[in-house]
Write a protein that holds these residues in place. Structure first.
Motif: not given
Length: 74
Positions: A26, A29-30, A33, A43, A46, A50
């Motif tokens: 996560l 991925s952030k 992004n 996206w 992410y 989740e």
């Protein structure tokens, strides 16, 4: 140069995902992004991370946010 940083962040994120380290996935991925918020890969990673953590509603929300701004079939 920005594209290379995005690719690297995404690659690191997928490696963590494959190792079932979803919190780290996560994070990366952030990071990806932040480098390119229009690129699909971050996206998807992410949302998958989740979902893998048991946050199904959050994963769906993320995908709907992304899909609402693009023509993605993913």
């Amino acid at each position: 140069k920005k594209e290379k940083k995005y690719d690297l962040a995404l690659k690191i994120g997928w490696k963590y995902y494959e190792k079932h380290k979803y919190s780290k996935s996560l994070f990366w991925s952030k990071e990806a992004n932040l480098l390119d918020h229009k690129a699909e890969g971050a996206w998807i990673l992410y949302a998958k991370s989740e979902y893998a953590k048991g946050n199904k509603k959050r994963a769906i929300k993320i995908l709907n946010l992304y899909r609402g701004n693009t023509n993605s079939s993913e």
